[in-house]
Design a protein around this motif. Sequence first.
Motif, PDB file in Angstrom:
ATOM      1  N   UNK A 192       1.549   1.080   6.290  1.00 19.92           N
ATOM      2  CA  UNK A 192       2.349   1.668   5.299  1.00 19.92           C
ATOM      3  C   UNK A 192       3.562   2.348   5.131  1.00 19.92           C
ATOM      4  N   UNK A 193       3.440   3.478   6.623  1.00 20.36           N
ATOM      5  CA  UNK A 193       4.476   4.370   6.733  1.00 20.36           C
ATOM      6  C   UNK A 193       5.431   3.056   7.303  1.00 20.36           C
ATOM      7  N   UNK A 194       5.094   2.181   7.615  1.00 14.99           N
ATOM      8  CA  UNK A 194       6.647   1.128   8.450  1.00 14.99           C
ATOM      9  C   UNK A 194       7.163   0.776   7.199  1.00 14.99           C
ATOM     10  N   UNK A 195       6.159   0.229   6.187  1.00 16.38           N
ATOM     11  CA  UNK A 195       6.521  -0.980   5.228  1.00 16.38           C
ATOM     12  C   UNK A 195       7.556   0.290   4.533  1.00 16.38           C
ATOM     13  N   UNK A 196       7.667   1.479   3.924  1.00 11.14           N
ATOM     14  CA  UNK A 196       8.385   2.420   3.551  1.00 11.14           C
ATOM     15  C   UNK A 196       9.602   2.843   3.954  1.00 11.14           C
ATOM     16  N   UNK A 197       9.815   2.742   5.369  1.00 10.30           N
ATOM     17  CA  UNK A 197      10.954   2.980   6.121  1.00 10.30           C
ATOM     18  C   UNK A 197      10.897   1.619   6.605  1.00 10.30           C
ATOM     19  N   UNK A 198      11.044   0.393   6.073  1.00 14.36           N
ATOM     20  CA  UNK A 198      12.136  -0.727   6.237  1.00 14.36           C
ATOM     21  C   UNK A 198      12.178  -0.896   5.015  1.00 14.36           C
ATOM     22  N   UNK A 199      12.077  -0.227   3.866  1.00 16.67           N
ATOM     23  CA  UNK A 199      12.958  -0.594   2.970  1.00 16.67           C
ATOM     24  C   UNK A 199      14.585   0.980   2.710  1.00 16.67           C
ATOM     25  N   UNK A 200      13.214   1.956   3.177  1.00 17.33           N
ATOM     26  CA  UNK A 200      14.723   2.974   3.132  1.00 17.33           C
ATOM     27  C   UNK A 200      15.913   2.933   4.114  1.00 17.33           C
ATOM     28  N   UNK A 201      15.813   2.025   4.899  1.00 18.70           N
ATOM     29  CA  UNK A 201      16.356   1.715   5.951  1.00 18.70           C
ATOM     30  C   UNK A 201      17.991   0.456   5.282  1.00 18.70           C
TER      31      UNK A 201
END
Length: 218
Positions: A192-201
């Motif tokens: 979930x963290x990876x998905x959110x960070x990818x969206x932010x980036x």
Amino acid sequence: MKLYSYFRSSAAYRVRIALGLKGLAWETVPVHLLQGGGQQHSAAYRATNPQELVPALQDGEGEGAAVLTQSLAIIEYLDETHGGAPLLPQDPLGRSRVRALAQSIACDLHPLNNLRVLAYLKHTLGVDDEAKNAWYAHWVAVGLSALEQSLTASSATGRYCHGDTPGLADCCLVPQVYNARRFNCPLDGYPTIARIVAACEELPAFQQAAPERQPDAA
């Protein structure tokens, strides 16, 4: 506005993201945390921030200028004094949740891996690099595991930490993950963290705030 910043500082990174999300312009005043024993310890900077930490944000010029410290306080100040997309939800419950997520990183996780803590472990306590890196990885795992659980368990989590608009918690999350990657911490257990960070980036505000994009990057 002037942001006293070090390109690799997580706390300064948070504020750079927030400034970008609010669409604000700023001037970077580099404070190198390593050169010359650390420019943050100079008398000139200590007059700006007695804690000898970055960031500090100067808003205005001359006698009317305000100098703010502590990244979360700076970000909330920016949110309260400037328009654009809000960095905190409007409802009290949502604001409390976002603050809790942000503080779990900025107050519980990040301080244990702060540069001055790692320097004390190595230079004062005599901890070798292997043990120092193990310390770093341990606390990253503790902090991110709890955060992953909180994000996964809540229906309030959306594309970002809270809903579908990036905010205060995302400003804290991305720099922490950036640092974890830099220290080769395993991140496979946090989808979930990876998905959110990818969206932010994918967003310009996060891209432009990245350490390697800063004028003092070296």
